[in-house]
Write a protein that holds these residues in place. Structure first.
Motif, short mmCIF file in Angstrom:
data_model
loop_
_atom_site.label_atom_id
_atom_site.label_comp_id
_atom_site.label_asym_id
_atom_site.label_seq_id
_atom_site.Cartn_x
_atom_site.Cartn_y
_atom_site.Cartn_z
N ALA A 37 1.43 1.06 -4.72
CA ALA A 37 1.44 0.80 -3.05
C ALA A 37 -0.23 1.16 -2.73
O ALA A 37 -0.55 0.66 -1.70
N CYS A 38 -0.76 1.98 -3.49
CA CYS A 38 -2.34 2.27 -3.12
C CYS A 38 -3.24 0.78 -2.81
O CYS A 38 -3.94 0.98 -2.30
N SER A 40 -2.41 -1.41 -1.27
CA SER A 40 -2.44 -2.03 0.08
C SER A 40 -3.67 -1.45 1.00
O SER A 40 -3.63 -2.04 2.10
N PHE A 41 -4.37 -0.40 0.45
CA PHE A 41 -5.56 -0.11 1.34
C PHE A 41 -6.48 -1.20 1.23
O PHE A 41 -6.79 -1.55 0.25
N PHE A 138 0.88 1.14 4.00
CA PHE A 138 1.49 1.86 2.68
C PHE A 138 3.04 1.92 2.98
O PHE A 138 3.79 1.46 2.28
N HIS A 141 4.64 -1.59 2.50
CA HIS A 141 4.59 -1.82 1.46
C HIS A 141 5.84 -1.40 0.67
O HIS A 141 6.39 -1.89 -0.17
#
Length: 220
Positions: A37-38, A40-41, A138, A141
């Motif tokens: 998910a990180c 998505s930054f 986040f 996601h």
């Protein structure tokens, strides 16, 4: 403004809180979900593979350095032991950095997710909004991955390992100087000016009841 520090802590719906985890495999499962998910930054908050550090792959000396710097908490401290968050440490624990190294993510320390950003210069209001946009991305996601997003109770707010932290689980610290000559401005007037600066930042959150403000007594 000299510095702005933002921190948000979150737990993911459908995954056990850290004290309730009963196997090393569960720590690794949570780690893999959140590391993915990180990605998505975006922009200066983008997290790249080289900036994603799995603590269980570090040598003992490198791990000790991270603890000594305060990047991660000490697994032997009283809170970690009594709450159960230190079990199977450091398995499944991760520290990741954005392109801007002031942006840091810690996975599986006390909560599933801890996001911090320290800004020393630039457009503070814009950075404030970027932080919440990143947190929202986040959340989206996780929803796309069939997880329920962040664990939030309608009455108590975001759920934490520590009941004292229920609510926003968000911290904003500001260090700024108000240029005022004491002989012309009272302390009350200077404090009012400080409140005006804070208001510029928190107004978007206030509109959605997303924050509780605790202002320390300014030093004038």
């Amino acid at each position: 403004m000299k510095r702005m520090y933002l921190k948000a802590e979150r737990n993911v719906v459908g995954l056990p809180l850290i004290p309730g985890i009963n196997s090393e495999e569960q720590f690794l499962e949570i780690r893999d979900v959140l590391v993915t998910a990180c990605k998505s930054f975006e922009g200066v908050l983008e997290v790249t593979e080289p900036n994603t550090i799995k603590l269980d792959e570090l040598k003992p000396k490198e791990l000790k350095k991270m603890i000594d710097r305060g990047t991660v908490g000490k697994p032997e401290d009283t809170y970690s032991k009594s709450s159960g968050v230190a079990r199977w440490w450091p398995q499944g624990r991760v520290v990741a950095y954005g392109i801007d190294h002031g942006f840091q993510i810690v996975i599986n320390q006390y909560e599933h997710l801890q996001i911090e950003w320290t800004i020393h210069s630039g457009a503070y209001v814009t950075s404030f909004h970027k932080f919440f946009k990143a947190l929202n991305n986040f959340h989206k996601h996780l929803k796309r991955k069939q997880l329920g997003g962040f664990w939030k109770d309608p009455k108590y707010g975001y759920i934490s390992v520590d009941p004292a932290k229920f609510g926003t689980m968000f911290t904003c610290e500001l260090d700024f100087t108000v240029h005022a000559i004491p002989m012309y401005f009272s302390k009350e007037e200077i404090v009012e000016e400080c409140d005006n600066v804070l208001g510029i930042l928190v107004t978007p959150l206030a509109a959605r009841n997303m924050y509780t403000m605790r202002v320390k007594e300014p030093q004038c």
